[in-house]
Design an enzyme around this catalytic site. Sequence first.
Site, PDB file in Angstrom:
ATOM      1  N   GLU A   1       0.938  -1.323   0.050  1.00 16.66           N
ATOM      2  CA  GLU A   1       0.035   0.152  -0.194  1.00 16.66           C
ATOM      3  C   GLU A   1       1.420   1.129   0.165  1.00 16.66           C
ATOM      4  OE1 GLU A   1      -3.697  -1.253   2.010  1.00 16.66           O
ATOM      5  OE2 GLU A   1      -1.909  -0.645   3.232  1.00 16.66           O
TER       6      GLU A   1
ATOM      7  N   CYS B   1       3.400   8.481   0.142  1.00 14.35           N
ATOM      8  CA  CYS B   1       3.419   8.132   1.141  1.00 14.35           C
ATOM      9  C   CYS B   1       3.955   6.603   0.933  1.00 14.35           C
ATOM     10  CB  CYS B   1       2.793   7.692   2.302  1.00 14.35           C
ATOM     11  SG  CYS B   1       3.059   6.683   4.330  1.00 14.35           S
TER      12      CYS B   1
ATOM     13  N   CYS C   1       7.203  -6.016   7.517  1.00 11.20           N
ATOM     14  CA  CYS C   1       8.285  -5.833   8.643  1.00 11.20           C
ATOM     15  C   CYS C   1       8.502  -6.280   9.960  1.00 11.20           C
ATOM     16  CB  CYS C   1       7.525  -4.143   9.247  1.00 11.20           C
ATOM     17  SG  CYS C   1       9.189  -3.310  10.035  1.00 11.20           S
TER      18      CYS C   1
ATOM     19  N   CYS D   1       7.343  -3.532  16.181  1.00 10.95           N
ATOM     20  CA  CYS D   1       6.944  -2.674  17.106  1.00 10.95           C
ATOM     21  C   CYS D   1       6.204  -2.369  17.605  1.00 10.95           C
ATOM     22  CB  CYS D   1       7.335  -0.539  16.434  1.00 10.95           C
ATOM     23  SG  CYS D   1       8.771  -0.123  15.907  1.00 10.95           S
TER      24      CYS D   1
ATOM     25  N   CYS E   1       2.467  -0.612  16.066  1.00 13.44           N
ATOM     26  CA  CYS E   1       2.366  -0.267  14.545  1.00 13.44           C
ATOM     27  C   CYS E   1       1.237  -1.917  13.928  1.00 13.44           C
ATOM     28  CB  CYS E   1       3.920  -0.710  14.785  1.00 13.44           C
ATOM     29  SG  CYS E   1       3.636  -0.682  12.458  1.00 13.44           S
TER      30      CYS E   1
ATOM     31  N   GLY F   1       6.852  -1.303   6.319  1.00 12.68           N
ATOM     32  CA  GLY F   1       8.814  -1.588   6.417  1.00 12.68           C
ATOM     33  C   GLY F   1       9.510  -0.503   6.459  1.00 12.68           C
ATOM     34  N   GLU F   2      10.714  -1.060   7.002  1.00 16.31           N
ATOM     35  CA  GLU F   2      11.816  -0.289   7.661  1.00 16.31           C
ATOM     36  C   GLU F   2      12.388   0.124   6.353  1.00 16.31           C
ATOM     37  OE1 GLU F   2      12.971   1.182  10.144  1.00 16.31           O
ATOM     38  OE2 GLU F   2      15.327   1.574   8.786  1.00 16.31           O
TER      39      GLU F   2
ATOM     40  N   ASN G   1      -3.031   6.222  16.505  1.00 14.29           N
ATOM     41  CA  ASN G   1      -4.117   5.875  15.861  1.00 14.29           C
ATOM     42  C   ASN G   1      -4.234   4.422  16.210  1.00 14.29           C
ATOM     43  OD1 ASN G   1      -4.129   7.803  13.741  1.00 14.29           O
ATOM     44  ND2 ASN G   1      -2.280   6.964  13.040  1.00 14.29           N
TER      45      ASN G   1
ATOM     46  N   CYS H   1      -0.488   7.220   9.536  1.00 14.95           N
ATOM     47  CA  CYS H   1       0.660   5.804  10.243  1.00 14.95           C
ATOM     48  C   CYS H   1       0.067   4.741  11.198  1.00 14.95           C
ATOM     49  CB  CYS H   1       1.318   7.213  10.912  1.00 14.95           C
ATOM     50  SG  CYS H   1       1.205   9.056  10.421  1.00 14.95           S
TER      51      CYS H   1
END
Length: 349
Positions: free
Chosen positions: A93, A106, A113, A117, A120, A167-168, A297, A340
């Site tokens: 996405e 973005c 990922c 975290c 997330c 992703g990182e 969020n 986010c």
Amino acid sequence: MKDCRNLRDYTLEELEALFSERGLPAYRGRQIFKWLTRPFVYSFSQMTDLPKHLREELFGEFSLALPELKDEEISADGTRKLALLLEDKEIIECVIIPEEDHYTLCVSSQVGCAMRCAFCLTARMGFRRNLRPHEIVGQVLRAKEILAKENSVNKKPLRNLVFMGMGEPLANYGNLLKALQILLHPKGFNFSKRRVTVSTVGLIPQMKRLGEDITVKLAISLHAADNETRSRIMPINKRYPLPDLIEACRSYPLPKGWRITFEYVLLAGINDTVEDAQKLAILLRGIPAKVNLIPFNEHPLLPFKCPSETQILRFQEVLLAAGYVATIRKSRGRDISAACGQLASRLAA
Ligand code: SAH
């Protein structure tokens, strides 16, 4: 089945070398590079300034495939989330964010990922694979196509890129760097280095490489002002502890007048007190910094709450009083899960 080499994976220098090796003039590489920056170019037959025999030869050897637009959702605030289908059926996405005089995209850098975290949603997908350069650049092209089709009178340019999707980015360093080189090249997409931001959880060795290899804006997902809290919500902190990360930021080669953006997701009862804000102000002292506060969020799968508005404003006030630039990130596209930390195609499917 055709060789899977995709010409969109190549930087300008690599394209030039590819043609030189075949005894062809290097400018053929430049011609192709230019074509590949244009939306709606899908086949060699469209590259009318190349000799026909060369187009046929390339067709036999190379792919120009792009991620396919699978779905598009438009938020009440104008934010659009694109779901793109990759050749192996994975889905990524990216999010088009309208700003006053431009659009920001973005961009995702991986499918899923691996950073885990705690707050997330993408993390819940786990890591599936790295994106190849053409899959990163392809997000930009698909966004450009969508915006080009819009029949508004005053068209705004797609001007800014933020690597803040799934992703990182720095865990996919080689492909990220190539994609950046393609996107920033003046003979290609020509994005300005001031308008391209790479966001990272703080992979210190790759941060060092990035600083040496290319100039773009850097954002650090900090999210805590002490080592213990950060380890609790970001497992990567055990590998690259906060003091080392801050040191890496201090020595990052920043162009004059630039600042590092520190992202700080506010989690009620975890990192949102006035004392946390004071610790943050001390931690960042001396670094050319801008703090971007992100109200959390919320999501049923995530065990955190967003602090009250009063609490968020109080946190910001401490940073402002200490002389920092501190903004509160407006949540965009929350109604379509485009905000986010909400990108997670596999979970939604
Ligand atoms: N992996 C990179 C790129 C992703 S950027 C990085 O972490 O920097 C996405 C940003 O949104 C990160 O700062 C991330 O920490 C933040 N984020 C993740 N989940 C969130 C949530 N639920 N609410 C608000 N921000 C979130």
